[in-house]
Structures are given as structure tokens and as C-alpha cells.
Design a protein around this motif. Structure first.
Motif: not given
Length: 185
Positions: A75-100
Motif C-alpha cells: 500500500i505504501d508503494e502504491a501510494a508513492k506510485t500514485g503520487h508520482a503519476r498524479a504529479v506527472e499529470e498535473i505539470r504545467d505547460k513548462g513542465g513545472r509542478v507546484r512545490a507543495s
């Protein structure tokens, strides 16, 4: 989309490991039944039978504990994988993600998990293993009672009772070696 096959492969590996653990636990329970039934006093001593029932239940509790540890790490590993995927999907056009958003918080992931399965609750796997232990012990008790009742009707000796009980428990032990979860739902 590289996450989907990876997550499925990991889920399959966890399921396979759980299945192996289940089979091992059921075989151990069956071995206990076979081991203890060879004792002649089994048919006449309730304490021996109760000890066996306790040992069978303990095997399933150990299975639940080990499986829970494995599932929690998954479950811990799935949470990390899910988070990484979410971060990848919400990158802005410049490829940046909010630090928070960019940083994974294990504390937050664990707090969400604790809402689903609080520390004082039954384990994740115990729902299944408790049911399996109850069913196996019930089958052993019913077999003893049926054998004992039949012996009273037919006037069997203690040796005959033991032989009949041993035969009945042999078939129950063979059934226990299966690889099924019993789910009341």
C-alpha cells in the motif's frame, strides 16, 4: 501510462505471494491435524482437541499478521506510485509542478490509510483468515461429535472411535490443504 503495467505486475506479485502464504498455512494446519490425531487419547481427551483447535487458529493468525505486513508495504508503494503519476499529470505547460504538490508525504498517506484501517481495528487479512480458522475448527468439532454420537449408538471401543475419527479427520485435513479463501461476503 507506463504506470499501469507496473502497478498490475506488482499487484499480481502480491496476490501470488498471498496465495503461496495461504497454501503454506493451510498445509501447516493440515499437518497439525494429522500429527495430533495419531495420539490415542485424542478421542477421549477434550484438552488435546482444544489444544489442536488453538494451534490451527494460531496458524491462521500468523498468516494474517505476515500478510498484513506485506500488504501494508504494498500500500505504501502504491501510494508513492500514485503520487508520482498524479504529479506527472498535473505539470504545467513548462513542465513545472507546484512545490507543495511535488513532494510525497508518507505521513499523509499513512493518515489516509489509518482512516480506512485504524490501528485498533481487525487486520486487513483477518476477515478472511478468521473465517477460515472458524470453518476448519468447526469441521473438526463436528467430525468429533458425529463420530462420538455414532460410537454411543453402536457401542464402539475407544480404539474403534479413534480409528473412525482418524479417518474422518484425514479427509478434513486433505480438504484443508486447498488454496481457497472463504469469504462471507
Amino acid at each position: 501510462m507506463a504506470y499501469k503495467p507496473l502497478v498490475k505486475a506488482k499487484a499480481d506479485a502480491v496476490a501470488s505471494d498471498l496465495q503461496r502464504r495461504l497454501i503454506r498455512a493451510r498445509r501447516e494446519a493440515a499437518r497439525k491435524v494429522m500429527e495430533i490425531q495419531d495420539r490415542a487419547k485424542l478421542a477421549t481427551h477434550a484438552a488435546e482437541r482444544e489444544r489442536l483447535y488453538g494451534e490451527v487458529s494460531a496458524i491462521y493468525r500468523e498468516l494474517a499478521s505476515g500478510a498484513d505486513k506485506m500488504l501494508r508495504s504494498g500500500i505504501d508503494e502504491a501510494a508513492k506510485t500514485g503520487h508520482a503519476r498524479a504529479v506527472e499529470e498535473i505539470r504545467d505547460k513548462g513542465g513545472r509542478v507546484r512545490a507543495s504538490v511535488a513532494k510525497f508525504s508518507e505521513t499523509r498517506a499513512r493518515s489516509y490509510l489509518s482512516l480506512i484501517t485504524p490501528e485498533n481495528s481487525t487486520s486487513l487479512v483477518a476477515t478472511f483468515t478468521d473465517k477460515m480458522a472458524t470453518e476448519d475448527v468447526r469441521a473438526l468439532r463436528v467430525a468429533f461429535l458425529d463420530t462420538f454420537r455414532q460410537s454411543q449408538l453402536e457401542g464402539w471401543t475407544a480404539r474403534e472411535i479413534h480409528k473412525r475419527l482418524q479417518g474422518t479427520w484425514d479427509s478434513i485435513a486433505r480438504n484443508m490443504e486447498g488454496n481457497r479463501f472463504i469469504d462471507s461476503a
